[in-house]
Design an enzyme around this catalytic site. Sequence first.
Site, PDB file in Angstrom:
ATOM      1  N   CYS A   1      -9.144  -3.292 -11.350  1.00 57.32           N
ATOM      2  CA  CYS A   1      -8.700  -2.109 -10.607  1.00 57.32           C
ATOM      3  C   CYS A   1      -7.404  -2.369  -9.843  1.00 57.32           C
ATOM      4  O   CYS A   1      -6.929  -1.516  -9.107  1.00 57.32           O
ATOM      5  CB  CYS A   1      -9.790  -1.616  -9.657  1.00 57.32           C
ATOM      6  SG  CYS A   1     -10.215  -2.807  -8.384  1.00 57.32           S
TER       7      CYS A   1
ATOM      8  N   GLU B   1     -11.215 -10.957  -6.128  1.00 52.87           N
ATOM      9  CA  GLU B   1      -9.796 -10.937  -5.753  1.00 52.87           C
ATOM     10  C   GLU B   1      -9.408 -12.154  -4.926  1.00 52.87           C
ATOM     11  O   GLU B   1      -8.287 -12.255  -4.459  1.00 52.87           O
ATOM     12  CB  GLU B   1      -9.439  -9.629  -5.032  1.00 52.87           C
ATOM     13  CG  GLU B   1     -10.391  -9.215  -3.938  1.00 52.87           C
ATOM     14  CD  GLU B   1     -10.049  -7.843  -3.332  1.00 52.87           C
ATOM     15  OE1 GLU B   1      -8.992  -7.280  -3.630  1.00 52.87           O
ATOM     16  OE2 GLU B   1     -10.861  -7.371  -2.535  1.00 52.87           O
TER      17      GLU B   1
ATOM     18  N   HIS C   1       0.818  -1.220   0.000  1.00 56.27           N
ATOM     19  CA  HIS C   1       0.000   0.000   0.000  1.00 56.27           C
ATOM     20  C   HIS C   1       0.841   1.254   0.000  1.00 56.27           C
ATOM     21  O   HIS C   1       0.428   2.282  -0.520  1.00 56.27           O
ATOM     22  CB  HIS C   1      -1.012  -0.050   1.137  1.00 56.27           C
ATOM     23  CG  HIS C   1      -2.089  -1.010   0.797  1.00 56.27           C
ATOM     24  ND1 HIS C   1      -2.036  -2.321   1.168  1.00 56.27           N
ATOM     25  CD2 HIS C   1      -3.167  -0.865   0.004  1.00 56.27           C
ATOM     26  CE1 HIS C   1      -3.073  -2.939   0.644  1.00 56.27           C
ATOM     27  NE2 HIS C   1      -3.771  -2.081  -0.066  1.00 56.27           N
TER      28      HIS C   1
ATOM     29  N   ASP D   1      -4.622  -8.706  -5.082  1.00 49.99           N
ATOM     30  CA  ASP D   1      -4.909  -9.820  -4.174  1.00 49.99           C
ATOM     31  C   ASP D   1      -5.138 -11.113  -4.939  1.00 49.99           C
ATOM     32  O   ASP D   1      -4.721 -12.183  -4.492  1.00 49.99           O
ATOM     33  CB  ASP D   1      -6.131  -9.500  -3.304  1.00 49.99           C
ATOM     34  CG  ASP D   1      -5.740  -8.642  -2.112  1.00 49.99           C
ATOM     35  OD1 ASP D   1      -4.747  -8.988  -1.456  1.00 49.99           O
ATOM     36  OD2 ASP D   1      -6.406  -7.633  -1.864  1.00 49.99           O
TER      37      ASP D   1
HETATM   38  C1  PEP Z   1      -6.515  -5.455  -5.440  1.00 43.55           C
HETATM   39  O1  PEP Z   1      -6.385  -6.313  -4.567  1.00 43.55           O
HETATM   40  O2  PEP Z   1      -6.131  -5.586  -6.611  1.00 43.55           O
HETATM   41  C2  PEP Z   1      -7.142  -4.165  -5.116  1.00 43.55           C
HETATM   42  C3  PEP Z   1      -7.427  -3.291  -6.051  1.00 43.55           C
HETATM   43  O3  PEP Z   1      -7.357  -3.884  -3.809  1.00 43.55           O
HETATM   44  P1  PEP Z   1      -6.203  -3.471  -2.785  1.00 43.55           P
HETATM   45  O4  PEP Z   1      -4.956  -3.234  -3.562  1.00 43.55           O
HETATM   46  O5  PEP Z   1      -6.684  -2.248  -2.092  1.00 43.55           O
HETATM   47  O6  PEP Z   1      -6.146  -4.665  -1.906  1.00 43.55           O
HETATM   48 MG    MG Z   2      -7.464  -6.119  -2.733  1.00 45.25          MG
END
Ligand code: PEP
Ligand code: MG
Length: 588
Positions: free
Chosen positions: A512, A441, A199, A465
Amino acid sequence: MPKSKFEPEITYEGIPASPGIVISQIHVIARGFSAPEVYEVAESEIPREQERFRHALEITKKQLIELQSRLETLSGDAESGIFEAHIMLIEDRAVVDRVMEAIENRWQNAEYAFYAVMQNFLEAMRRIPDPYLRERTADIEDVSQRVLRNFEHDDDVRQQSPEDRHILVAYDLSPSDTASMNRRHVLGFATEQGSVNSHTAILARALGIPAVVGLNGAVIDIKALVPAILDGYTGKLILHPSSATFERYKDLITKKEKVRSALDAMRDIATETLDGHGITVSGNIELIEELPLVKTSGAKGVGLYRTEFLLLNGEEMPNELEQADAYSRVARAMAPHPVIIRTLDAGGDKLPVEPLTDPEPNPFLGWRGIRVSLSRPAMFRDQLRAILRASAEGKVAVMFPLISGLSEVRRSREMLRRCMDELEKEGIPFDPNIPVGAMIEVPSAAVCADFLAPEVDFFSIGTNDLIQYTVAVDRGNPHVADLYRPTHPAVIRLIKRTIDAGKDNGIWTGVCGEMAGDIRLTPLLIGLGVEELSVGPLQVPRVGQAIRSLNHAECSAMAELALKEPRSQGILDLSLDLAKKHYGNLFD
Ligand code: PEP
Ligand code: MG
């Protein structure tokens, strides 16, 4: 910044986490439980150094008391005892005296004296084969880290000038460190820990801060104030760059700038393939501060609003009206384009929603995403009501993270329906047809996508994920980063399966995760049938131009071949060949 005669150029190789080049000086911060900086203090400074230690303990105690009372409210007396134990530890005379002595007799700086005492203590405990005591070492590590973080740094003593513009070098940075960075001073950063999909890295890209992560073992050797170049494109940190390197990077900056302004000029042109197939390009946001970037990027909406970042401002989610205000601001700013608000995705590697009294052995497989929301109905209700309120202010959709099966979708929708009933009774306006999406995911959701599709309005594939769970590789662990392969055939098959299930049920599928912003993979994703790509704001213009340069039919034919290819590299090559053929210039 020509090379000094006596300092050879040194290049550290890491993982490129956020693009951009910075030429500046280094500032090093010690964090976490890695060894803090060690230096000798002058005899006259000893009382001041001892005072810094006392002050760090006081702040820590205050924080622990606050945590303890929050925990008491949440879970009753029984579990708040863990913080009592932490407080006892920092008040332990033996520990305090030994640190004071080390400062006085060995002239050590307070952080290091404390660190050394705690390390000895931990070492001794680890040797005792008693599971209870072994568990207590985690407590000691935790409280020690907290104390270390609470030292107020004296820049005179450390002879650093973090007020100047610099490249920040740290052992690790949390998402909150990254979000709260002073952008006027921190031009870019490099960390020993971290990976491209952590993140912290995602946030760095979102905020446009060039970054390199996973510089294994480097931080300990890097000194403050040395001249350096941070290359967020290739993942390099170059200390004492030679004149030749310096000139090369100056040229590169000019070249990149040219590509960027050419892309900016095209941002209002529709993102349609050469054979007329429209693909929506939207932006991912974490913080409201990113909205101007998304708006100027040419994105046609927000495809993922990571609401858990609201937790950065305090230790718990803001209340319903505060959330409604944040969501409405995003909805109004993006109108007439849609905003997909993802409900809280806390836990796991992300921000905790509340202190866990009992640390989870496998947080990634534990209490995170929709599981947290479903087990905290009051909190979930606040969020859903806030999202519904915002749906009257613009075009809003809601989606649920970490769905692993049908019952979670049904329970979430049921909660949404109840919130709608309540708002209706209260006369509060909302969009009764608000689109509801499921994030795909978790492999089980992708495999069962045909069961989920009739119950939602869209799918958004969270590849970050999905990859980690499919190939069993922690997305944040640099030791296994080379196994984290977006084009693994299993991942590609799951994406295909999800899209097909969506199409069979008349719903669209977007991506995404970070894969959506990787222009090497745009031909593959389009060829598999993805209809929306939601990417970091800085990637929007590039992804848009990639789409405009491709031919949909050609991408589909390539994707057919890719689905028969057993090797990750083979799949990547098929997509990359097409990408280079049509927009090789975007890779410069
Ligand atoms: C993902 O897992 O691809 C996603 C978009 O969510 P995050 O990165 O916030 O876990
Ligand atoms: Mg995710």
